[in-house]
Design a protein around this motif. Structure first.
Motif, short mmCIF file in Angstrom:
data_model
loop_
_atom_site.label_atom_id
_atom_site.label_comp_id
_atom_site.label_asym_id
_atom_site.label_seq_id
_atom_site.Cartn_x
_atom_site.Cartn_y
_atom_site.Cartn_z
N PHE A 128 0.82 -1.18 -0.17
CA PHE A 128 0.00 -0.08 -0.04
C PHE A 128 0.74 1.23 0.31
N ARG A 129 2.33 1.27 -0.14
CA ARG A 129 3.22 2.36 0.20
C ARG A 129 3.55 2.69 -1.46
N SER A 130 2.46 3.28 -1.85
CA SER A 130 2.62 3.70 -3.48
C SER A 130 1.87 4.67 -3.58
N VAL A 131 2.58 6.02 -4.27
CA VAL A 131 1.77 6.93 -4.65
C VAL A 131 0.55 6.87 -5.50
N TRP A 132 0.35 5.74 -6.37
CA TRP A 132 -0.53 5.46 -7.27
C TRP A 132 -1.72 5.15 -6.41
N LEU A 133 -1.43 4.39 -5.31
CA LEU A 133 -2.61 4.15 -4.44
C LEU A 133 -3.33 5.44 -3.81
N ILE A 134 -2.61 6.33 -3.75
CA ILE A 134 -3.02 7.66 -3.10
C ILE A 134 -4.03 8.32 -4.42
N VAL A 135 -3.13 8.21 -5.49
CA VAL A 135 -3.90 8.82 -6.60
C VAL A 135 -5.12 8.13 -7.04
N HIS A 136 -5.12 6.84 -7.12
CA HIS A 136 -6.29 5.93 -7.08
C HIS A 136 -7.25 6.30 -6.36
N ILE A 137 -7.26 6.44 -5.11
CA ILE A 137 -8.29 6.47 -3.93
C ILE A 137 -8.96 8.07 -4.08
N ALA A 138 -7.81 8.80 -4.36
CA ALA A 138 -8.31 10.49 -4.23
C ALA A 138 -9.19 10.55 -5.57
N LEU A 139 -8.96 10.19 -6.59
CA LEU A 139 -9.67 10.44 -7.68
C LEU A 139 -11.17 9.60 -7.67
N TYR A 140 -11.07 8.62 -7.01
CA TYR A 140 -12.39 7.86 -6.90
C TYR A 140 -13.25 8.59 -5.93
#
Length: 275
Positions: A128-140
């Motif tokens: 879960f330590r990925s900037v892509w996860l943050i982008v993924h969740i924020a956009l949803y």
């Protein structure tokens, strides 16, 4: 600044009450045609959002990760995004201020529901330590907020078309409601699609595959295709009016099922958010 568990709970319930009060004033302002009441409602909502932001920041600092690892965090941040989206919408499109009538109750219900889940601290897995996860969740979450506003406008369209009496006279014209509902659907589709792609990149980084046909992944794709079909029919085949509004409401229902129902299925890797 740190707060004890009981202080945090009390503060969160205070935010719930502020959102409830904001909804009451917003609804009263629309119902009784009092702009002053609507303004009070949005000021209370702004104050509630400020306190809500502080609480999310304190929680973030305490647990060491964003609001996406526990049901209480997920629901709370969803509520935050809906209120933030509503306030931005009101600032940019003042004539759409009536969306608070439905958006604010949705926000305080989500935040109130969050208080009934265990807020225990969960460690962040390595994957879960990925900037892509943050982008993924924020956009949803942004997509959810825009879809809530768009769905509210579609509901207003149906209500105004059925009867233009009373408080409905203060709503924008049918053409404006129809047009902006479509625009917010487009915004929601863009954020949803990019969020899905960001999730695929995160999945590849974490598990070496872009797509695994996880229930949430599958329904996220179904939601994306459903909204795309609505936008396509609207743009090229003239889908408007009552049928268009109902189609968009159907898309919104599917998106809610994807985010809040499919994610709880035991076969989904997303289920751990709601355990």
């Amino acid at each position: 600044m740190t707060l004890s568990y009981m202080q945090m709970v009390a503060a969160n319930w205070a935010v719930v009450l502020m959102y409830v009060a904001a909804a009451v004033f917003a609804i009263a302002g629309v119902q009784f045609e009092k702009d002053s009441l609507e303004r009070v409602g949005f000021r209370i909502a702004s104050a509630g959002l400020a306190l809500h932001s502080v609480l999310i920041a304190l929680r973030w600092r305490e647990v060491g990760h964003g609001p996406y690892m526990a049901p209480s965090e997920v629901l709370s941040s969803d509520a935050w995004m809906i209120v933030a989206g509503l306030l931005v919408c009101r600032r940019l499109y003042p004539r759409l201020k009536a969306v608070g009538v439905l958006a604010l109750p949705a926000a305080f219900l989500l935040l109130a529901l969050a208080q009934f889940y265990d807020p225990g601290i969960r460690s962040l897995p390595t994957t879960f330590r990925s900037v892509w996860l943050i982008v993924h969740i924020a956009l949803y979450k942004i997509s959810l907020a825009t879809l809530v506003i768009g769905c509210t406008l579609a509901i207003f369209y149906l209500m105004k078309k059925r009867s233009d009496a009373g408080w409905r006279q203060r709503l924008p014209s049918l053409e404006v409601l129809d047009s902006y509902s479509y625009r917010f659907a487009g915004f929601g589709f863009i954020f949803w699609t990019i969020g899905m792609l960001a999730g695929s990149i995160w999945a590849y980084q974490s598990w070496g595959r872009f797509w695994g046909w996880d229930p949430t992944e599958t329904w996220s794709l179904i939601t994306c295709l459903t909204i795309a079909a609505y936008l396509h029919l609207r743009r090229f085949f003239g889908l408007r009016g009552t049928l268009g509004a109902w189609c968009f409401i159907g898309c919104f229902v599917i998106s809610v099922l994807t985010l809040f129902v499919m994610a709880t299925l035991s076969g989904s890797i997303h289920a751990q958010y709601f355990k």
